[in-house]
Design a protein around this motif. Sequence first.
Motif, PDB file in Angstrom:
ATOM      1  N   ASP A  65       0.838  -1.192   0.000  1.00 10.98           N
ATOM      2  CA  ASP A  65       0.000   0.000   0.000  1.00 10.98           C
ATOM      3  C   ASP A  65       0.876   1.246   0.000  1.00 10.98           C
ATOM      4  O   ASP A  65       2.102   1.163   0.118  1.00 10.98           O
ATOM      5  CB  ASP A  65      -0.955   0.010   1.206  1.00 10.98           C
ATOM      6  N   PHE A  66       0.232   2.409  -0.119  1.00 11.58           N
ATOM      7  CA  PHE A  66       0.945   3.681  -0.235  1.00 11.58           C
ATOM      8  C   PHE A  66       1.856   3.927   0.971  1.00 11.58           C
ATOM      9  O   PHE A  66       3.035   4.277   0.816  1.00 11.58           O
ATOM     10  CB  PHE A  66      -0.059   4.820  -0.375  1.00 11.58           C
ATOM     11  N   LYS A  67       1.344   3.748   2.173  1.00 10.82           N
ATOM     12  CA  LYS A  67       2.115   4.013   3.385  1.00 10.82           C
ATOM     13  C   LYS A  67       3.361   3.133   3.456  1.00 10.82           C
ATOM     14  O   LYS A  67       4.459   3.604   3.778  1.00 10.82           O
ATOM     15  CB  LYS A  67       1.234   3.781   4.614  1.00 10.82           C
ATOM     16  N   THR A  68       3.192   1.861   3.147  1.00 14.57           N
ATOM     17  CA  THR A  68       4.322   0.924   3.196  1.00 14.57           C
ATOM     18  C   THR A  68       5.389   1.296   2.180  1.00 14.57           C
ATOM     19  O   THR A  68       6.586   1.274   2.479  1.00 14.57           O
ATOM     20  CB  THR A  68       3.831  -0.509   2.918  1.00 14.57           C
ATOM     21  N   GLU A  69       4.978   1.672   0.973  1.00 15.33           N
ATOM     22  CA  GLU A  69       5.923   2.026  -0.081  1.00 15.33           C
ATOM     23  C   GLU A  69       6.707   3.300   0.267  1.00 15.33           C
ATOM     24  O   GLU A  69       7.904   3.398   0.006  1.00 15.33           O
ATOM     25  CB  GLU A  69       5.189   2.214  -1.406  1.00 15.33           C
ATOM     26  N   VAL A  70       6.018   4.281   0.855  1.00 20.90           N
ATOM     27  CA  VAL A  70       6.691   5.526   1.253  1.00 20.90           C
ATOM     28  C   VAL A  70       7.711   5.245   2.350  1.00 20.90           C
ATOM     29  O   VAL A  70       8.847   5.743   2.310  1.00 20.90           O
ATOM     30  CB  VAL A  70       5.664   6.578   1.725  1.00 20.90           C
ATOM     31  N   LEU A  71       7.320   4.453   3.341  1.00 20.80           N
ATOM     32  CA  LEU A  71       8.247   4.081   4.410  1.00 20.80           C
ATOM     33  C   LEU A  71       9.459   3.341   3.849  1.00 20.80           C
ATOM     34  O   LEU A  71      10.602   3.590   4.253  1.00 20.80           O
ATOM     35  CB  LEU A  71       7.527   3.202   5.444  1.00 20.80           C
ATOM     36  N   ALA A  72       9.224   2.446   2.906  1.00 23.25           N
ATOM     37  CA  ALA A  72      10.314   1.696   2.270  1.00 23.25           C
ATOM     38  C   ALA A  72      11.246   2.640   1.523  1.00 23.25           C
ATOM     39  O   ALA A  72      12.474   2.474   1.554  1.00 23.25           O
ATOM     40  CB  ALA A  72       9.749   0.650   1.323  1.00 23.25           C
ATOM     41  N   GLY A  73      10.671   3.650   0.847  1.00 20.11           N
ATOM     42  CA  GLY A  73      11.482   4.623   0.135  1.00 20.11           C
ATOM     43  C   GLY A  73      12.385   5.410   1.066  1.00 20.11           C
ATOM     44  O   GLY A  73      13.571   5.614   0.782  1.00 20.11           O
ATOM     45  N   PHE A  74      11.832   5.854   2.191  1.00 26.89           N
ATOM     46  CA  PHE A  74      12.639   6.571   3.183  1.00 26.89           C
ATOM     47  C   PHE A  74      13.751   5.681   3.728  1.00 26.89           C
ATOM     48  O   PHE A  74      14.885   6.127   3.939  1.00 26.89           O
ATOM     49  CB  PHE A  74      11.749   7.052   4.341  1.00 26.89           C
ATOM     50  N   THR A  75      13.432   4.415   3.957  1.00 31.40           N
ATOM     51  CA  THR A  75      14.422   3.475   4.485  1.00 31.40           C
ATOM     52  C   THR A  75      15.579   3.292   3.513  1.00 31.40           C
ATOM     53  O   THR A  75      16.755   3.356   3.904  1.00 31.40           O
ATOM     54  CB  THR A  75      13.766   2.111   4.779  1.00 31.40           C
ATOM     55  N   THR A  76      15.269   3.057   2.246  1.00 31.68           N
ATOM     56  CA  THR A  76      16.312   2.906   1.231  1.00 31.68           C
ATOM     57  C   THR A  76      17.156   4.173   1.133  1.00 31.68           C
ATOM     58  O   THR A  76      18.386   4.119   1.076  1.00 31.68           O
ATOM     59  CB  THR A  76      15.689   2.590  -0.140  1.00 31.68           C
ATOM     60  N   ARG A 116      15.165 -11.050  -3.021  1.00 34.41           N
ATOM     61  CA  ARG A 116      14.784 -10.794  -1.628  1.00 34.41           C
ATOM     62  C   ARG A 116      13.333 -10.310  -1.533  1.00 34.41           C
ATOM     63  O   ARG A 116      12.648 -10.560  -0.539  1.00 34.41           O
ATOM     64  CB  ARG A 116      15.716  -9.743  -1.013  1.00 34.41           C
ATOM     65  N   ALA A 117      12.879  -9.610  -2.571  1.00 30.27           N
ATOM     66  CA  ALA A 117      11.515  -9.081  -2.572  1.00 30.27           C
ATOM     67  C   ALA A 117      10.505 -10.116  -3.041  1.00 30.27           C
ATOM     68  O   ALA A 117       9.294  -9.855  -3.007  1.00 30.27           O
ATOM     69  CB  ALA A 117      11.439  -7.840  -3.464  1.00 30.27           C
ATOM     70  N   GLY A 118      10.964 -11.285  -3.495  1.00 35.01           N
ATOM     71  CA  GLY A 118      10.075 -12.313  -3.993  1.00 35.01           C
ATOM     72  C   GLY A 118       9.456 -11.960  -5.329  1.00 35.01           C
ATOM     73  O   GLY A 118       8.343 -12.376  -5.651  1.00 35.01           O
ATOM     74  N   LEU A 119      10.195 -11.188  -6.137  1.00 29.00           N
ATOM     75  CA  LEU A 119       9.675 -10.722  -7.419  1.00 29.00           C
ATOM     76  C   LEU A 119      10.116 -11.579  -8.602  1.00 29.00           C
ATOM     77  O   LEU A 119       9.703 -11.334  -9.730  1.00 29.00           O
ATOM     78  CB  LEU A 119      10.108  -9.272  -7.659  1.00 29.00           C
ATOM     79  N   LEU A 120      10.968 -12.570  -8.359  1.00 29.70           N
ATOM     80  CA  LEU A 120      11.418 -13.441  -9.443  1.00 29.70           C
ATOM     81  C   LEU A 120      10.334 -14.446  -9.803  1.00 29.70           C
ATOM     82  O   LEU A 120       9.633 -14.970  -8.929  1.00 29.70           O
ATOM     83  CB  LEU A 120      12.693 -14.185  -9.040  1.00 29.70           C
ATOM     84  N   LYS A 121      10.184 -14.715 -11.078  1.00 31.66           N
ATOM     85  CA  LYS A 121       9.224 -15.694 -11.572  1.00 31.66           C
ATOM     86  C   LYS A 121      10.000 -16.828 -12.237  1.00 31.66           C
ATOM     87  O   LYS A 121      10.680 -16.624 -13.241  1.00 31.66           O
ATOM     88  CB  LYS A 121       8.278 -15.051 -12.594  1.00 31.66           C
ATOM     89  N   ASP A 122       9.937 -18.010 -11.628  1.00 35.49           N
ATOM     90  CA  ASP A 122      10.687 -19.170 -12.149  1.00 35.49           C
ATOM     91  C   ASP A 122      12.179 -18.848 -12.257  1.00 35.49           C
ATOM     92  O   ASP A 122      12.848 -19.246 -13.212  1.00 35.49           O
ATOM     93  CB  ASP A 122      10.137 -19.592 -13.517  1.00 35.49           C
ATOM     94  N   ALA A 134      17.279  -2.824   1.815  1.00 36.45           N
ATOM     95  CA  ALA A 134      16.767  -2.323   3.093  1.00 36.45           C
ATOM     96  C   ALA A 134      15.314  -1.886   2.934  1.00 36.45           C
ATOM     97  O   ALA A 134      14.476  -2.138   3.814  1.00 36.45           O
ATOM     98  CB  ALA A 134      17.620  -1.148   3.578  1.00 36.45           C
ATOM     99  N   GLY A 135      15.006  -1.226   1.830  1.00 40.34           N
ATOM    100  CA  GLY A 135      13.631  -0.834   1.562  1.00 40.34           C
ATOM    101  C   GLY A 135      12.737  -2.025   1.315  1.00 40.34           C
ATOM    102  O   GLY A 135      11.569  -2.037   1.728  1.00 40.34           O
ATOM    103  N   VAL A 136      13.263  -3.023   0.652  1.00 37.81           N
ATOM    104  CA  VAL A 136      12.512  -4.256   0.414  1.00 37.81           C
ATOM    105  C   VAL A 136      12.187  -4.935   1.743  1.00 37.81           C
ATOM    106  O   VAL A 136      11.073  -5.428   1.957  1.00 37.81           O
ATOM    107  CB  VAL A 136      13.325  -5.204  -0.499  1.00 37.81           C
ATOM    108  N   ALA A 137      13.163  -4.923   2.653  1.00 35.28           N
ATOM    109  CA  ALA A 137      12.934  -5.509   3.974  1.00 35.28           C
ATOM    110  C   ALA A 137      11.860  -4.750   4.739  1.00 35.28           C
ATOM    111  O   ALA A 137      11.178  -5.320   5.602  1.00 35.28           O
ATOM    112  CB  ALA A 137      14.235  -5.520   4.769  1.00 35.28           C
ATOM    113  N   ALA A 138      11.701  -3.451   4.417  1.00 34.71           N
ATOM    114  CA  ALA A 138      10.673  -2.633   5.070  1.00 34.71           C
ATOM    115  C   ALA A 138       9.320  -2.761   4.386  1.00 34.71           C
ATOM    116  O   ALA A 138       8.360  -2.091   4.782  1.00 34.71           O
ATOM    117  CB  ALA A 138      11.109  -1.170   5.083  1.00 34.71           C
ATOM    118  N   GLY A 139       9.238  -3.600   3.350  1.00 31.49           N
ATOM    119  CA  GLY A 139       7.958  -3.862   2.697  1.00 31.49           C
ATOM    120  C   GLY A 139       7.810  -3.330   1.290  1.00 31.49           C
ATOM    121  O   GLY A 139       6.770  -3.525   0.660  1.00 31.49           O
ATOM    122  N   GLY A 140       8.823  -2.640   0.756  1.00 33.34           N
ATOM    123  CA  GLY A 140       8.750  -2.101  -0.599  1.00 33.34           C
ATOM    124  C   GLY A 140       8.643  -3.195  -1.641  1.00 33.34           C
ATOM    125  O   GLY A 140       9.445  -4.126  -1.640  1.00 33.34           O
ATOM    126  N   ARG A 141       7.674  -3.072  -2.536  1.00 28.39           N
ATOM    127  CA  ARG A 141       7.481  -4.096  -3.551  1.00 28.39           C
ATOM    128  C   ARG A 141       7.272  -3.526  -4.952  1.00 28.39           C
ATOM    129  O   ARG A 141       7.243  -4.275  -5.922  1.00 28.39           O
ATOM    130  CB  ARG A 141       6.265  -4.981  -3.197  1.00 28.39           C
TER     131      ARG A 141
END
Length: 439
Positions: A23-34, A274-280, A316-323
Amino acid sequence: MANPNSSANLLERLFKLSENRTDFKTEVLAGFTTFLTMCYIIIVNPDILSLTGMDFGAVFVATCLAAAIGCFVMGLIANYPIALAPGMGLNAYFTFSVCLGMGVNWQVALAAVFVSGLIFISISLFKIREAIVNAIPMSLKFAIGGGIGLFLALVGLQKSGIVVYKEATIVGLGDITQPSVLLVLLGFFMIVIMHHFKIKGAIIISILAITIIATLTGLSEFKGVVGDVPSLAPTFMQMDFAGLFTYSMIGVIFVFFLVDLFDSTGTLVGVSHRAGLLKDGKLPRLKKALFADSTAIVAGAALGTSSTTPYIESSAGVAAGGRTGLTAVVVGVLFLLCLFLAPLAQSVPSFATAPALLFIGVLMVQGITNIDWEDITEAVPAFLTIVFMPFSYSIADGIAMGFISYAVIKLCTGKAKTVPYMVWIIAVLWVIKFMYFGG
């Protein structure tokens, strides 16, 4: 009357937040973290590149703008939570190997970066880039990262005065009782301790803390925090293409290309995993991600900075939820806001950035544990790659020795068929370069 949900709908269409379970809040927090984990580059990059004669303020602006452009393209086009900025290692090669080591003007070096970016764009349109990366032995990939880590550590030790030139032994221990040296050691251990306790922004916190101490003790001059944005004119479009067409500069372009090739591709895959974005096991929209990287290199060179590359700190941002790419866009906005912090950046003494170089060296050298040290035909080329970089004070020479020795050792041990054709091509090119154009 405006639809209150229009902004949310736009973000949903652009970044597919729901599909990526964020969601928006999680992505913004992830951006600040990175951002907190990588914003040290706005201080360290101008500090390194200014040694070539480039204007500090202009490089500061170019660093912020190149990072912002890279983040925006990555976020809006590729939709990945991966931030970009001028890369450590590549800026060291630009300064210490090309400009100071080879005596190349920084304008010519910027042209080399620009051309390497154009090459990236052209090969990213096809699958050539992926083929090259897949063909390079894993031992050499890890060794290149480890060697660059040691090279950065040596630069940091020299900048701090911990290691100095001595006629009898070439290098030796400096006067570690000097206040600036003690502050470097303090800064380094601050980073290590904060990193251990997973405190975000450990590197930038250390730089600012040492700057404050240096200012209070009279070791540096404080020039303020917020001020006017410096002029970009001293570096903007200052590339000298006329001096680029020499055999030695072709080798420089090749190294810019090769180092960023491994660095950027490895970071893209690593952070996405780390973000689980890989497909196969593969990265969707890889071509768009590579295009973002390539575009940032070209834009950065035009603005006045060395190669721009994806940052492993994005994890670091991915660990904070950035996707999604919204994370990268937030980082880009924060880099733009940093444009008004030029006085603060200029207040940082050179020795305050040395701990960052040392610690980044620690992180980069960790990859050598993945080298197969039991197989001597893999271990020796990796070892030569690693040690030649700091000992010859050249990232290029380390890469060259690694590829040449890999091909020769495999040939002499009856394993020539296991060597990818790309390794043979690169090794032969380096041999020709040494034979006809010297080191």
